[in-house]
Design a protein around this motif. Structure first.
Motif, short mmCIF file in Angstrom:
data_model
loop_
_atom_site.label_atom_id
_atom_site.label_comp_id
_atom_site.label_asym_id
_atom_site.label_seq_id
_atom_site.Cartn_x
_atom_site.Cartn_y
_atom_site.Cartn_z
N ALA A 1 -7.45 5.65 -24.75
CA ALA A 1 -5.57 6.06 -25.02
C ALA A 1 -4.91 4.56 -24.11
CB ALA A 1 -6.16 7.41 -24.03
N GLU B 1 -5.22 11.31 -28.26
CA GLU B 1 -6.33 10.64 -27.10
C GLU B 1 -6.15 9.55 -27.39
OE1 GLU B 1 -9.38 14.38 -25.88
OE2 GLU B 1 -9.71 13.51 -27.36
N HIS B 2 -5.32 8.86 -28.17
CA HIS B 2 -5.59 7.75 -28.69
C HIS B 2 -3.94 6.63 -27.79
CE1 HIS B 2 -8.51 7.34 -30.06
NE2 HIS B 2 -9.06 8.48 -31.07
#
Length: 230
Positions: free
Chosen positions: A124, A224-225
């Motif tokens: 992330a 989340e990335h």
């Protein structure tokens, strides 16, 4: 009651809260989908600890039917460790093979969730796909971690409600995983398709020869990335 092992409702609340907070500290839920995953896990814990310390419904229901065949099936705390009756275990239920296996499953589940989170957090920060750690073996290791924890609890304290809930929760996690994959595939299509073709969703494929780290492409939740705050 044969002893004072039940009716301990403060312990129901305390243990449920403890394991929920513990899991959240490893999982770090942020999105609505994350909270749904936590919600299903919490429902499982409520059902589990209600019977473990509150009211042993499963023991009552099975006791009248199987009590004569399995003398340990009684309304004591030891009577709730139902798998022990199947192997005739008469010692400390907390040292039975099923209970020891449950420690490994629960501990392994929390470790898997934590290890996956570290990879996701690093990815992330660089706004890229996760490519190392558990995501090199399966596409959804954090869901695997939750499932492993629930299996661990079922090994030490099976109940009718949790045995019914378990396959339903697995189905829920599978649906959440498919939803996540659609989002990630839309954003990282060129990288996602070859990764998904060679990496199983939940069950690792143990094979000889592992592709170089740089060739692995892991994925999980799209949000989340992203860089924090993106």
């Amino acid at each position: 009651m044969a002893d004072a092992a039940y009716g301990l409702w403060p312990l129901v609340v305390l243990n449920t809260a403890l394991f929920v907070v513990f899991a959240a500290s490893f999982f770090h839920p942020r999105s609505r989908r994350d909270w749904r995953a936590m919600g299903t896990y919490t429902a499982f814990l409520v059902a589990l600890f209600t019977e473990m310390y509150g009211a042993p419904l499963t023991v009552y229901l099975l006791g009248s039917w199987l009590g004569s065949r399995f003398p340990l099936l009684r309304d004591t705390h030891a009577g709730g460790h139902l798998w022990n009756d199947l192997i005739g275990w008469t010692g400390d239920p907390h040292l039975s093979p099923f209970h020891l296996a449950s420690y490994l499953a629960i501990g392994g589940g929390f470790w898997l969730i934590s290890a996956a989170w570290k990879v996701l957090h690093e990815a992330a920060q660089h706004d890229r796909l996760a490519t190392t750690g558990p995501y090199a073996q399966v596409r959804h290791p954090q869901y695997d971690g939750f499932i492993l924890i629930m299996i661990g609890f079922l090994l030490q304290w099976p109940t009718i409600p949790t045995l019914i809930m378990f396959p339903i929760l697995v189905f829920v996690y599978a649906r959440l995983a498919r939803s996540e994959e659609r989002e990630v595939a839309d954003r990282y299509r060129d990288q996602w398709e070859p990764y998904a073709a060679r990496t199983p969703a939940f069950w690792p494929r143990w094979h000889r020869g592992t592709p170089p780290t740089g060739q692995r492409q892991g994925s999980a939740r799209m949000d989340e990335h992203r860089l924090p705050g993106a």
